[in-house]
Scaffold this motif. Structure first.
Motif, PDB file in Angstrom:
ATOM      1  N   LEU A 121     -36.247  -8.764  15.033  1.00  0.00           N
ATOM      2  CA  LEU A 121     -35.858  -7.367  15.177  1.00  0.00           C
ATOM      3  C   LEU A 121     -34.424  -7.261  14.682  1.00  0.00           C
ATOM      4  O   LEU A 121     -33.552  -8.019  15.116  1.00  0.00           O
ATOM      5  CB  LEU A 121     -35.967  -6.924  16.634  1.00  0.00           C
ATOM      6  CG  LEU A 121     -37.345  -7.093  17.283  1.00  0.00           C
ATOM      7  CD1 LEU A 121     -37.309  -6.613  18.726  1.00  0.00           C
ATOM      8  CD2 LEU A 121     -38.423  -6.373  16.498  1.00  0.00           C
ATOM      9  N   GLU A 122     -34.197  -6.325  13.769  1.00  0.00           N
ATOM     10  CA  GLU A 122     -32.879  -6.163  13.160  1.00  0.00           C
ATOM     11  C   GLU A 122     -32.363  -4.758  13.460  1.00  0.00           C
ATOM     12  O   GLU A 122     -32.994  -3.761  13.079  1.00  0.00           O
ATOM     13  CB  GLU A 122     -32.951  -6.395  11.650  1.00  0.00           C
ATOM     14  CG  GLU A 122     -33.415  -7.798  11.280  1.00  0.00           C
ATOM     15  CD  GLU A 122     -33.549  -8.022   9.789  1.00  0.00           C
ATOM     16  OE1 GLU A 122     -33.727  -9.186   9.377  1.00  0.00           O
ATOM     17  OE2 GLU A 122     -33.472  -7.024   9.023  1.00  0.00           O
ATOM     18  N   VAL A 123     -31.233  -4.690  14.140  1.00  0.00           N
ATOM     19  CA  VAL A 123     -30.658  -3.412  14.533  1.00  0.00           C
ATOM     20  C   VAL A 123     -29.714  -2.909  13.445  1.00  0.00           C
ATOM     21  O   VAL A 123     -29.070  -3.696  12.741  1.00  0.00           O
ATOM     22  CB  VAL A 123     -29.924  -3.552  15.885  1.00  0.00           C
ATOM     23  CG1 VAL A 123     -28.669  -4.393  15.746  1.00  0.00           C
ATOM     24  CG2 VAL A 123     -29.608  -2.189  16.492  1.00  0.00           C
ATOM     25  N   TRP A 124     -29.632  -1.585  13.300  1.00  0.00           N
ATOM     26  CA  TRP A 124     -28.755  -1.004  12.298  1.00  0.00           C
ATOM     27  C   TRP A 124     -27.320  -1.017  12.798  1.00  0.00           C
ATOM     28  O   TRP A 124     -27.029  -0.576  13.908  1.00  0.00           O
ATOM     29  CB  TRP A 124     -29.167   0.433  11.980  1.00  0.00           C
ATOM     30  CG  TRP A 124     -28.252   1.116  11.015  1.00  0.00           C
ATOM     31  CD1 TRP A 124     -27.296   2.045  11.287  1.00  0.00           C
ATOM     32  CD2 TRP A 124     -28.200   0.904   9.599  1.00  0.00           C
ATOM     33  NE1 TRP A 124     -26.639   2.426  10.139  1.00  0.00           N
ATOM     34  CE2 TRP A 124     -27.177   1.749   9.092  1.00  0.00           C
ATOM     35  CE3 TRP A 124     -28.900   0.083   8.709  1.00  0.00           C
ATOM     36  CZ2 TRP A 124     -26.865   1.799   7.727  1.00  0.00           C
ATOM     37  CZ3 TRP A 124     -28.583   0.132   7.370  1.00  0.00           C
ATOM     38  CH2 TRP A 124     -27.575   0.968   6.886  1.00  0.00           C
ATOM     39  N   LEU A 125     -26.404  -1.538  11.962  1.00  0.00           N
ATOM     40  CA  LEU A 125     -24.984  -1.553  12.284  1.00  0.00           C
ATOM     41  C   LEU A 125     -24.238  -0.691  11.264  1.00  0.00           C
ATOM     42  O   LEU A 125     -24.086  -1.092  10.100  1.00  0.00           O
ATOM     43  CB  LEU A 125     -24.439  -2.988  12.263  1.00  0.00           C
ATOM     44  CG  LEU A 125     -25.013  -3.955  13.306  1.00  0.00           C
ATOM     45  CD1 LEU A 125     -24.320  -5.313  13.198  1.00  0.00           C
ATOM     46  CD2 LEU A 125     -24.875  -3.400  14.720  1.00  0.00           C
ATOM     47  N   PRO A 126     -23.800   0.511  11.676  1.00  0.00           N
ATOM     48  CA  PRO A 126     -23.111   1.409  10.737  1.00  0.00           C
ATOM     49  C   PRO A 126     -21.858   0.799  10.130  1.00  0.00           C
ATOM     50  O   PRO A 126     -21.509   1.098   8.977  1.00  0.00           O
ATOM     51  CB  PRO A 126     -22.763   2.627  11.609  1.00  0.00           C
ATOM     52  CG  PRO A 126     -23.764   2.596  12.719  1.00  0.00           C
ATOM     53  CD  PRO A 126     -24.012   1.144  12.993  1.00  0.00           C
ATOM     54  N   GLY A 127     -21.151  -0.044  10.890  1.00  0.00           N
ATOM     55  CA  GLY A 127     -19.927  -0.635  10.375  1.00  0.00           C
ATOM     56  C   GLY A 127     -20.166  -1.570   9.208  1.00  0.00           C
ATOM     57  O   GLY A 127     -19.283  -1.788   8.377  1.00  0.00           O
ATOM     58  N   GLN A 128     -21.383  -2.162   9.154  1.00  0.00           N
ATOM     59  CA  GLN A 128     -21.731  -3.045   8.043  1.00  0.00           C
ATOM     60  C   GLN A 128     -22.686  -2.377   7.058  1.00  0.00           C
ATOM     61  O   GLN A 128     -22.968  -2.926   5.998  1.00  0.00           O
ATOM     62  CB  GLN A 128     -22.364  -4.341   8.568  1.00  0.00           C
ATOM     63  CG  GLN A 128     -21.426  -5.203   9.383  1.00  0.00           C
ATOM     64  CD  GLN A 128     -22.035  -6.569   9.700  1.00  0.00           C
ATOM     65  OE1 GLN A 128     -22.960  -7.040   9.038  1.00  0.00           O
ATOM     66  NE2 GLN A 128     -21.507  -7.215  10.726  1.00  0.00           N
ATOM     67  N   GLN A 129     -23.214  -1.216   7.478  1.00  0.00           N
ATOM     68  CA  GLN A 129     -24.193  -0.494   6.660  1.00  0.00           C
ATOM     69  C   GLN A 129     -25.389  -1.379   6.322  1.00  0.00           C
ATOM     70  O   GLN A 129     -25.865  -1.418   5.179  1.00  0.00           O
ATOM     71  CB  GLN A 129     -23.538   0.046   5.375  1.00  0.00           C
ATOM     72  CG  GLN A 129     -22.624   1.238   5.612  1.00  0.00           C
ATOM     73  CD  GLN A 129     -23.395   2.485   6.039  1.00  0.00           C
ATOM     74  OE1 GLN A 129     -24.203   3.017   5.271  1.00  0.00           O
ATOM     75  NE2 GLN A 129     -23.167   2.933   7.277  1.00  0.00           N
ATOM     76  N   LYS A 130     -25.860  -2.084   7.337  1.00  0.00           N
ATOM     77  CA  LYS A 130     -27.026  -2.947   7.119  1.00  0.00           C
ATOM     78  C   LYS A 130     -27.684  -3.271   8.454  1.00  0.00           C
ATOM     79  O   LYS A 130     -27.088  -3.098   9.525  1.00  0.00           O
ATOM     80  CB  LYS A 130     -26.618  -4.235   6.401  1.00  0.00           C
ATOM     81  CG  LYS A 130     -25.701  -5.141   7.209  1.00  0.00           C
ATOM     82  CD  LYS A 130     -25.067  -6.226   6.356  1.00  0.00           C
ATOM     83  CE  LYS A 130     -26.069  -7.171   5.743  1.00  0.00           C
ATOM     84  NZ  LYS A 130     -25.420  -8.299   5.037  1.00  0.00           N
TER      85      LYS A 130
END
Length: 423
Positions: free
Chosen positions: A336-345
């Protein structure tokens, strides 16, 4: 560990399966050892039988009053030959077992081909990626003004440690408490407290030893103690050398522990911030089930981890790991991969694996099948439900405001006395 019988009866098929993982198994060397083991085993059995025959002959000769010294001399010679054969047999069996323990699990048929994480198969996505009318910061820039200090972590320990103070420490505790309560009250897991130090046998049982010793922290004054890399190790070892009653299955454990990893070879962007630390908090899910139930249990366990992300309203995606990216002990893994806005990925926040009987064979963890009345190997599964530090990162980045404050997710507010914003 793979069933040793497969190495004897289906060596070519095993080798072909392992090649899917880009694991080259030296069949020539293994077969030479196995052939020699068979020869020595036959020789050992023949010498044992001959010794037994001569022993009877000594008794008969003694009863008749005959000279038994020649027979005793022959017995001594046989004993020396037998001892040499037993030593060689033991050495060969150890070599074969060491080879077998270094071989990864066979993959489930559903695992796609591929060599790296670039070849993983996206299964689904959930949630809306947040849109900000300002430039999103990463968790380091957000966290440092709020009580996240990597400088203090380095001063107290070394790089890749962090100190959380004030509301950030409370927020991580709230995340952990929320996850535990959800898994216990909604998903039917039994809360478990387990040691943070384990012996080598426990790590060998779950597959961390011998292959991944460099990733572990070993206690220097006690050569048999290691800090746990994950609660998977102590919790799964609950059923080591146990025959579980069929009525108890499935066993479902949830356990919160700190985790300790040397992160040997880790590099790049992961070095920044809390993404890859030597010490971090995790809530682990472990299931012990039957072979017939394990595929369904894998989907269920993964769904339990997903439910945490949904309750926190964190956008994520679910991916099925390809053959080259699936872990050593796993037959099939969802990340499961969560969205991280700071990395945009998207970044991994949970890994949910079905090990089938790979760990159970090392652990000798079994259940008694009521249809046969005989003990059979269980199947073991585990997954992060979730990694608390990475969940903290995801909350900070997805719930950030323009002024650097953090809106507290609704489900966490009861654990923080109703606090709505961390500023």
């Amino acid at each position: 560990m793979i069933d040793p019988r497969l190495f004897r009866s289906e060596l070519e098929q095993v080798t072909a399966q392992l090649q899917r993982r880009n694991f080259n198994f030296d069949t020539v060397a293994y077969q030479a050892l196995e052939d020699r083991r068979k020869e020595v085993q036959v020789k050992t059995q023949d010498l044992q039988n001959e010794r037994n025959t001569r022993s009877k002959a000594v008794g008969q000769a003694k009863a008749k009053g005959e000279d038994i010294q020649p027979l005793l001399d022959e017995m001594q010679d046989l004993g020396e030959q037998l001892k040499q054969a037993e030593v060689e047999l033991d050495s060969l069996q150890t070599q074969l077992q060491n080879i077998q323990e270094a071989v990864p699990n066979l993959l489930d048929e559903a695992v796609p081909a591929g060599r790296s994480d670039a070849d993983n198969l996206e299964v689904s996505r959930w949630g809306e990626i947040p849109e900000f009318d300002f430039t999103a910061k990463d968790h380091v820039d957000l966290g440092e003004p709020l009580g996240m200090s990597f400088d203090l972590g380095a001063k107290i320990a070394s790089a890749r440690f962090v100190v959380l103070t004030g509301k950030l420490a409370s927020l991580q505790r709230a995340i952990i408490q929320f996850m535990l309560n959800t898994h216990i009250n909604e998903h039917g897991y039994t809360e478990t407290y387990a040691p943070y130090l384990v012996n080598a046998a426990s790590l060998r049982g779950t597959g961390q030893l011998p292959k991944f010793e460099e990733d572990l922290f070993k206690v220097s004054h006690d050569p048999d103690f290691y800090l746990i890399p994950t609660a998977e190790v102590p919790v799964t070892n609950i059923v080591r050398d146990v025959i579980v009653d069929a009525k108890q299955i499935p066993l479902k454990f949830v356990c919160h522990t700190p985790c300790f990893r040397s992160e040997a070879g880790a590099y790049g962007s992961d070095v920044r911030g809390m993404i890859r630390q030597h010490q971090f908090e995790k809530v682990e899910l472990v299931q012990i089930t039957t072979p017939a139930q394990s595929a369904a249990a894998h989907e269920e366990l993964t769904g339990h981890a997903e439910n945490i992300l949904k309750k926190l309203k964190l956008p994520y995606r679910k991916v099925l790991l390809c053959a080259g990216d699936t872990g050593f002990s796993s037959a099939k893994t969802y990340d499961l991969e969560v969205w991280l806005p700071g990395q945009q990925k998207y970044r991994e926040i949970s890994s949910c694996s079905n090990f089938k009987d790979f760990q159970a064979r090392r652990l000798q963890a079994r259940w008694r099948n009521p249809e046969t009345g005989k003990p059979e190997l269980v199947h073991t599964l585990n997954g992060s439900g979730l990694a608390a530090g990475r969940t903290l990162i995801a909350v900070l980045e997805n719930y950030q405001n323009q002024d650097g404050s953090i809106t507290v997710p609704d489900v966490l507010r009861p654990y923080l006395g109703g606090l709505e914003v961390i500023a």
